[in-house]
Design a protein around this motif. Sequence first.
Motif, PDB file in Angstrom:
ATOM      1  N   GLY A 177      14.066 -21.874   1.449  1.00  0.00           N
ATOM      2  CA  GLY A 177      13.852 -23.016   0.567  1.00  0.00           C
ATOM      3  C   GLY A 177      14.554 -22.775  -0.748  1.00  0.00           C
ATOM      4  O   GLY A 177      15.093 -21.685  -0.996  1.00  0.00           O
ATOM      5  N   TYR A 178      14.559 -23.814  -1.596  1.00  0.00           N
ATOM      6  CA  TYR A 178      15.120 -23.656  -2.934  1.00  0.00           C
ATOM      7  C   TYR A 178      14.191 -24.307  -3.952  1.00  0.00           C
ATOM      8  O   TYR A 178      13.469 -25.271  -3.634  1.00  0.00           O
ATOM      9  CB  TYR A 178      16.526 -24.293  -3.046  1.00  0.00           C
ATOM     10  CG  TYR A 178      16.458 -25.797  -3.158  1.00  0.00           C
ATOM     11  CD1 TYR A 178      16.325 -26.436  -4.401  1.00  0.00           C
ATOM     12  CD2 TYR A 178      16.445 -26.605  -2.023  1.00  0.00           C
ATOM     13  CE1 TYR A 178      16.188 -27.814  -4.503  1.00  0.00           C
ATOM     14  CE2 TYR A 178      16.316 -27.977  -2.108  1.00  0.00           C
ATOM     15  CZ  TYR A 178      16.193 -28.569  -3.355  1.00  0.00           C
ATOM     16  OH  TYR A 178      16.045 -29.919  -3.451  1.00  0.00           O
ATOM     17  N   ILE A 179      14.203 -23.741  -5.158  1.00  0.00           N
ATOM     18  CA  ILE A 179      13.531 -24.355  -6.307  1.00  0.00           C
ATOM     19  C   ILE A 179      14.596 -24.454  -7.384  1.00  0.00           C
ATOM     20  O   ILE A 179      15.345 -23.499  -7.611  1.00  0.00           O
ATOM     21  CB  ILE A 179      12.341 -23.491  -6.771  1.00  0.00           C
ATOM     22  CG1 ILE A 179      11.248 -23.450  -5.679  1.00  0.00           C
ATOM     23  CG2 ILE A 179      11.758 -24.016  -8.090  1.00  0.00           C
ATOM     24  CD1 ILE A 179      10.095 -22.513  -5.971  1.00  0.00           C
ATOM     25  N   ALA A 180      14.723 -25.601  -8.028  1.00  0.00           N
ATOM     26  CA  ALA A 180      15.762 -25.771  -9.048  1.00  0.00           C
ATOM     27  C   ALA A 180      15.203 -26.544 -10.226  1.00  0.00           C
ATOM     28  O   ALA A 180      14.302 -27.367 -10.071  1.00  0.00           O
ATOM     29  CB  ALA A 180      16.962 -26.514  -8.465  1.00  0.00           C
ATOM     30  N   GLY A 181      15.748 -26.242 -11.410  1.00  0.00           N
ATOM     31  CA  GLY A 181      15.308 -26.973 -12.590  1.00  0.00           C
ATOM     32  C   GLY A 181      15.472 -26.148 -13.845  1.00  0.00           C
ATOM     33  O   GLY A 181      16.385 -25.316 -13.946  1.00  0.00           O
ATOM     34  N   ARG A 182      14.557 -26.374 -14.807  1.00  0.00           N
ATOM     35  CA  ARG A 182      14.587 -25.638 -16.070  1.00  0.00           C
ATOM     36  C   ARG A 182      14.474 -24.141 -15.820  1.00  0.00           C
ATOM     37  O   ARG A 182      13.629 -23.703 -15.034  1.00  0.00           O
ATOM     38  CB  ARG A 182      13.405 -26.093 -16.935  1.00  0.00           C
ATOM     39  CG  ARG A 182      13.792 -26.956 -18.124  1.00  0.00           C
ATOM     40  CD  ARG A 182      12.570 -27.579 -18.748  1.00  0.00           C
ATOM     41  NE  ARG A 182      11.568 -26.598 -19.158  1.00  0.00           N
ATOM     42  CZ  ARG A 182      10.329 -26.921 -19.512  1.00  0.00           C
ATOM     43  NH1 ARG A 182       9.930 -28.189 -19.513  1.00  0.00           N
ATOM     44  NH2 ARG A 182       9.480 -25.992 -19.880  1.00  0.00           N
ATOM     45  N   ALA A 183      15.272 -23.334 -16.528  1.00  0.00           N
ATOM     46  CA  ALA A 183      15.333 -21.894 -16.257  1.00  0.00           C
ATOM     47  C   ALA A 183      13.967 -21.219 -16.433  1.00  0.00           C
ATOM     48  O   ALA A 183      13.582 -20.362 -15.620  1.00  0.00           O
ATOM     49  CB  ALA A 183      16.381 -21.244 -17.150  1.00  0.00           C
ATOM     50  N   ASP A 184      13.202 -21.599 -17.473  1.00  0.00           N
ATOM     51  CA  ASP A 184      11.905 -20.933 -17.690  1.00  0.00           C
ATOM     52  C   ASP A 184      10.926 -21.231 -16.563  1.00  0.00           C
ATOM     53  O   ASP A 184      10.134 -20.372 -16.158  1.00  0.00           O
ATOM     54  CB  ASP A 184      11.315 -21.347 -19.054  1.00  0.00           C
ATOM     55  CG  ASP A 184      11.074 -22.850 -19.174  1.00  0.00           C
ATOM     56  OD1 ASP A 184      11.924 -23.637 -18.678  1.00  0.00           O
ATOM     57  OD2 ASP A 184      10.043 -23.250 -19.747  1.00  0.00           O
ATOM     58  N   LEU A 185      10.997 -22.431 -16.016  1.00  0.00           N
ATOM     59  CA  LEU A 185      10.081 -22.807 -14.933  1.00  0.00           C
ATOM     60  C   LEU A 185      10.491 -22.155 -13.610  1.00  0.00           C
ATOM     61  O   LEU A 185       9.640 -21.720 -12.825  1.00  0.00           O
ATOM     62  CB  LEU A 185      10.038 -24.332 -14.784  1.00  0.00           C
ATOM     63  CG  LEU A 185       9.617 -25.102 -16.040  1.00  0.00           C
ATOM     64  CD1 LEU A 185       9.764 -26.608 -15.824  1.00  0.00           C
ATOM     65  CD2 LEU A 185       8.174 -24.760 -16.443  1.00  0.00           C
ATOM     66  N   VAL A 186      11.798 -22.086 -13.382  1.00  0.00           N
ATOM     67  CA  VAL A 186      12.289 -21.430 -12.160  1.00  0.00           C
ATOM     68  C   VAL A 186      11.895 -19.949 -12.190  1.00  0.00           C
ATOM     69  O   VAL A 186      11.498 -19.373 -11.167  1.00  0.00           O
ATOM     70  CB  VAL A 186      13.824 -21.607 -12.017  1.00  0.00           C
ATOM     71  CG1 VAL A 186      14.380 -20.750 -10.878  1.00  0.00           C
ATOM     72  CG2 VAL A 186      14.177 -23.079 -11.779  1.00  0.00           C
ATOM     73  N   GLU A 187      11.945 -19.342 -13.384  1.00  0.00           N
ATOM     74  CA  GLU A 187      11.563 -17.936 -13.499  1.00  0.00           C
ATOM     75  C   GLU A 187      10.087 -17.726 -13.155  1.00  0.00           C
ATOM     76  O   GLU A 187       9.702 -16.791 -12.460  1.00  0.00           O
ATOM     77  CB  GLU A 187      11.858 -17.410 -14.907  1.00  0.00           C
ATOM     78  CG  GLU A 187      11.561 -15.923 -15.033  1.00  0.00           C
ATOM     79  CD  GLU A 187      11.934 -15.346 -16.387  1.00  0.00           C
ATOM     80  OE1 GLU A 187      11.738 -16.033 -17.415  1.00  0.00           O
ATOM     81  OE2 GLU A 187      12.414 -14.194 -16.410  1.00  0.00           O
ATOM     82  N   ARG A 188       9.247 -18.660 -13.627  1.00  0.00           N
ATOM     83  CA  ARG A 188       7.822 -18.536 -13.300  1.00  0.00           C
ATOM     84  C   ARG A 188       7.576 -18.682 -11.807  1.00  0.00           C
ATOM     85  O   ARG A 188       6.720 -18.008 -11.227  1.00  0.00           O
ATOM     86  CB  ARG A 188       7.010 -19.581 -14.063  1.00  0.00           C
ATOM     87  CG  ARG A 188       6.884 -19.214 -15.524  1.00  0.00           C
ATOM     88  CD  ARG A 188       5.796 -20.029 -16.151  1.00  0.00           C
ATOM     89  NE  ARG A 188       6.276 -20.642 -17.379  1.00  0.00           N
ATOM     90  CZ  ARG A 188       5.604 -21.559 -18.063  1.00  0.00           C
ATOM     91  NH1 ARG A 188       4.441 -21.997 -17.619  1.00  0.00           N
ATOM     92  NH2 ARG A 188       6.085 -22.043 -19.175  1.00  0.00           N
ATOM     93  N   ALA A 189       8.323 -19.579 -11.184  1.00  0.00           N
ATOM     94  CA  ALA A 189       8.197 -19.734  -9.718  1.00  0.00           C
ATOM     95  C   ALA A 189       8.638 -18.446  -9.025  1.00  0.00           C
ATOM     96  O   ALA A 189       8.032 -18.021  -8.041  1.00  0.00           O
ATOM     97  CB  ALA A 189       9.030 -20.922  -9.243  1.00  0.00           C
TER      98      ALA A 189
END
Length: 416
Positions: free
Chosen positions: A240-252
């Motif tokens: 899968g992939y998660i994409a978006g704001r860097a701070d939120l992707v890091e938390r994921a």
Amino acid sequence: MEFGEKVMALMERAERLAEPAYRQIERTIDRNQWKVIAAFQKHKVSDFHFASSTGYGYNDRGREVLDLVYADALGAEAALVRPHFVSGTHTIGTALFGVLRPGDHLLYITGKPYDTLHKVIGKPGDGTGSLQDYSIGYDEVPLLEDGSPDYPAIARAIQPNTKVIGIQRSRGYSWRPSFTVAQIGEMVRFVKEINPALVVFVDNCYGEFTEEQEPTEVGVDLMAGSLIKNPGGGIAPSGGYIAGRADLVERAAYRLTAPGIGGEVGAMLGATRSMFQGLFLAPHLVGQAVKGSVFAAAVFEELGFTSHPRWGAPRTDLIQAIRFTSAEHLITFVQGIQKASAVDSHVVPEPWDMPGYEHPVIMAAGTFIQGGSLELSADAPIREPFIAYMQGGLTYSHCKLGVLTAIQHMEDKGLL
Ligand SMILES: *Cc1c(COP(=O)(O)O)cnc(C)c1O
């Protein structure tokens, strides 16, 4: 593969009718193909990036570049693309758990989310480690009768502790319209006017590369999808992939692995090349599948059935719903799709009582990747109003073969 005159004539009528829609889809393929290639070029993708890693997977440059290429291809600041996501549900769950904390509130504004997410949201005190079990509040705002978002109700439902707004782009397996990227952009503007700190999350499953823009290009903060659907291009083996704001992707990423480790670790186990090549192929294959959906809608409308979306309507996902008039039509359709497969064409699907479903369900899936639904597949619960959901098709010719086989069977059984 012998089709009668009636079926061949129907094919020609439907293709003539759909020609302008096909031209439009081909333009979308071009834009997205060029966008994806530009992302590869920007990050100087080379043969050595495809090498596998083992153990911790430290310094796996292929994995790092794959994240960068995905981020650019999706118009996002950052991305996390991994074979370690076991499904779309796992990926979406990881994104939500990454961002939400006890006491926060999650508000879905596009009605009830996809079935498999109900257990991720869970119930307070259910003991499963669901969102609500962790004291994360949850509400959903039902869609209006016509399938559009209920803006006044959304405004009322946003609470001081609401942190994440959830949007599901695709219809999933329901008769509602899917949301275009432009409509998602309107939803973002509306909720951010109420509170600019809200994190807007989109379940992007089945949507990638069906339009020229992705939700992350119209203000969405975070989105997630499955690699055995659109962006895996039919060859990513899982993930899968998660994409978006860097701070939120890091938390994921902290949620996927562990806090402090995040996306810097994770052996790719030989999947990297298929994930790159799948992304390269995805715009074209998604276009083939969308053409297949338009074709199916056109022929069944010609036959007097109802399709949703209609053949000429704009597309924002792969799913084509077709409403038949009897259980026999429905079963014949699904069996026809299976019979036209390259894999498991000798298997005849039958309705069965699948765990978690109220009615018997029939599924056609002759796929190279188990459950892969960019590949031609069809599912239907056996209940009124007898709706079949068809998706995918790695080649337009295969989609056509599936639909025509189904129609020939209906004709042979005297159902038309
Ligand atoms: C497929 C899908 C999911 C979940 O994906 P799985 O891989 O089946 O877990 C979630 N949301 C939507 C809209 C989907 O189509």
